[in-house]
Design an enzyme around this catalytic site. Structure first.
Site, PDB file in Angstrom:
ATOM      1  N   ASP A 183       0.800  -1.234   0.000  1.00 49.31           N
ATOM      2  CA  ASP A 183       0.000   0.000   0.000  1.00 49.31           C
ATOM      3  C   ASP A 183       0.828   1.277   0.000  1.00 49.31           C
ATOM      4  O   ASP A 183       1.954   1.316   0.466  1.00 49.31           O
ATOM      5  CB  ASP A 183      -0.972   0.012   1.198  1.00 49.31           C
ATOM      6  CG  ASP A 183      -0.275  -0.177   2.545  1.00 49.31           C
ATOM      7  OD1 ASP A 183       0.728  -0.909   2.615  1.00 49.31           O
ATOM      8  OD2 ASP A 183      -0.737   0.420   3.532  1.00 49.31           O
ATOM      9  N   GLU A 207      -0.894  -2.043   5.137  1.00 49.19           N
ATOM     10  CA  GLU A 207      -0.017  -1.994   6.327  1.00 49.19           C
ATOM     11  C   GLU A 207      -0.175  -0.656   7.047  1.00 49.19           C
ATOM     12  O   GLU A 207      -0.041  -0.578   8.261  1.00 49.19           O
ATOM     13  CB  GLU A 207       1.444  -2.221   5.901  1.00 49.19           C
ATOM     14  CG  GLU A 207       2.415  -2.381   7.072  1.00 49.19           C
ATOM     15  CD  GLU A 207       2.782  -1.068   7.733  1.00 49.19           C
ATOM     16  OE1 GLU A 207       2.774  -1.021   8.976  1.00 49.19           O
ATOM     17  OE2 GLU A 207       3.057  -0.078   7.029  1.00 49.19           O
ATOM     18  N   GLU A 208      -0.466   0.381   6.263  1.00 49.10           N
ATOM     19  CA  GLU A 208      -0.557   1.736   6.836  1.00 49.10           C
ATOM     20  C   GLU A 208      -1.938   2.039   7.404  1.00 49.10           C
ATOM     21  O   GLU A 208      -2.264   3.202   7.598  1.00 49.10           O
ATOM     22  CB  GLU A 208      -0.229   2.786   5.748  1.00 49.10           C
ATOM     23  CG  GLU A 208       1.141   2.643   5.115  1.00 49.10           C
ATOM     24  CD  GLU A 208       2.267   3.233   5.968  1.00 49.10           C
ATOM     25  OE1 GLU A 208       1.981   3.696   7.081  1.00 49.10           O
ATOM     26  OE2 GLU A 208       3.413   3.195   5.504  1.00 49.10           O
ATOM     27  N   HIS A 259       7.671   8.760   4.592  1.00 47.78           N
ATOM     28  CA  HIS A 259       6.398   9.502   4.703  1.00 47.78           C
ATOM     29  C   HIS A 259       6.559  10.978   4.313  1.00 47.78           C
ATOM     30  O   HIS A 259       5.581  11.709   4.280  1.00 47.78           O
ATOM     31  CB  HIS A 259       5.743   9.393   6.096  1.00 47.78           C
ATOM     32  CG  HIS A 259       5.288   7.995   6.438  1.00 47.78           C
ATOM     33  ND1 HIS A 259       4.317   7.725   7.375  1.00 47.78           N
ATOM     34  CD2 HIS A 259       5.659   6.796   5.950  1.00 47.78           C
ATOM     35  CE1 HIS A 259       4.126   6.412   7.458  1.00 47.78           C
ATOM     36  NE2 HIS A 259       4.941   5.827   6.595  1.00 47.78           N
TER      37      HIS A 259
END
Ligand code: NI
Length: 394
Positions: free
Chosen positions: A79, A137-138, A366
């Site tokens: 993702d 996962e996020e 990020h």
């Protein structure tokens, strides 16, 4: 040179191509439909057995060795994040506001590479390899692992041990970091709504100013880590969102705070939760406001298993050379739903250095400008394969 590293180098162009394709078409958690089918197509064309739509958009590729044996799983996440990419690369995200700024594009490409090489070398394998491409996962608190486990990803055949990696700009290319015990923190979320009473900016005596109350809450919350938790055990409370107000001359009636809490033990985790509520209750009451609070337990802490850490260290030394491993004394306070696998079966999670070379500005994961050195791709593929050779040699 290690033979897996040599074989992975021959795949280098394909690995780069795959990573850039995934990078260009990023998808958010639970929506990795095109990503999963792109990967499935490559794996299928090599004759690898795949299972699609596992627990949603998850994908599993299974390599069956020439003789029976144990089953080892390798995991990559697929993702992307809701971030506007600003790397300026030719293969930058084509989807506005969505991008692979955590390197999951690289993880997926590395694992496809490993699947292709292991399939080619399956005569040397005793047992089964499951390559797990996970969704979301996020996306705590649910994440992508739990739906895959519920959909049987660890069964038939049952998985004996599992491994995963994450690229990191904190280490240079060619280095690997692993925590011998606790690898990652528990990550929880707290949403706080302050309910005051709005009014005219010129007549504050008729209102309960939600912005002022929220400001006191923000400051008081930061006393928990400095005054309540023990200095010997890490804990973090970060307020990522503070939202309130309508207009410069209107006193806001409500304010909203959204926070993340990171802890590494259950005592501190409970203490943080209790103190947050006490502080919010006390401050709002003292100032004549009310509140609503929602505490959501996210991913649990992730603890590596000693035997699997040993396998990773051995694999790193074989592929990257001696003194390539950095044993991490402290856990990272990031959260990972790989922890859900480690609650059920042995395994290890490690960091693979992907820092950009000299002269390039490196941004953290990020960040809109996050980028990685693509030379890490064959290294990840080779380490995955080396681990399997150690675990499942005939
Ligand atoms: Ni990540």
């Amino acid at each position: 040179m290690n033979h897996w590293r040599q074989q992975a180098m021959t795949l280098n162009d394909r690995l780069v191509q795959m990573r850039r394709h995934i990078h260009r078409y990023p998808e958010l958690g639970y929506k990795e439909v095109k990503t999963a089918s792109y990967l499935a197509e490559i794996l299928r064309s090599e004759g690898i057995e795949i299972r699609e739509n596992v627990g949603g958009t998850g994908l599993v590729a299974t390599i069956i060795g020439a003789s029976p044996g144990r089953t080892i799983a390798l995991r990559a996440d697929m993702d992307a994040l809701p971030v506007y990419e600003k790397t300026g690369k030719s293969y930058s995200s084509s989807i506005p506001g969505v991008s692979h700024v955590c390197g999951h594009d690289a993880h997926s490409a590395m694992l496809v590479g490993a699947a292709l090489l292991l399939q080619k070398n399956r005569r040397q394998i005793a047992g089964t390899v499951k390559c797990i491409f996970q969704a979301a996962e996020e996306c705590p608190p649910l994440g992508g692992v739990r739906p895959m486990i519920e959909d049987g990803v660890l069964d038939n055949p049952s998985v004996d041990a599992i491994y995963a990696l994450h690229v990191t700009p904190d280490l240079p290319l060619g280095k690997l970091g692993i925590a011998p015990g606790l690898a990652m923190a528990a990550s929880d979320r707290v949403e706080i709504k302050i309910l005051g009473s709005g009014g005219h900016g010129s007549a504050p005596q008729q209102t309960v100013d939600a912005i002022l109350v929220a400001s006191h809450v923000v400051v008081a919350l930061q006393s928990i880590v400095s005054r309540n938790t023990t200095p010997h055990v890490p804990a973090v409370l970060s307020i990522g969102v503070a939202r309130a107000g309508y207009r410069y001359n209107v006193i806001a009636d409500t304010a909203f705070l959204d926070c993340t809490v990171r802890t590494i033990d259950s005592h501190t985790r409970q203490l943080m939760q209790d103190r947050i509520e006490q502080i919010v209750e006390g401050v709002t009451m003292a100032m004549g406001a009310r509140y609503e609070l929602r505490y959501t337990a996210g991913y649990p802490p992730a603890a590596n298993y000693a035997a699997q850490v040993e396998q990773v260290v051995q694999a790193a030394e074989a592929v990257l050379g001696e003194s390539s491993v950095k044993l991490l004394e402290r856990p990272s306070l990031t959260g990972e739903d790989f922890a859900h696998f480690l609650e059920r079966i042995p395994g290890a999670f490690f960091w693979l250095g992907s820092r950009l070379g000299d002269g390039h500005k490196q941004h953290p994961a990020h960040h809109p400008g996050f980028d990685l050195d693509e030379a890490v791709l064959p290294l990840g593929t080779a380490i995955f394969c080396q681990i399997i050779e150690q675990e499942l040699s005939r």
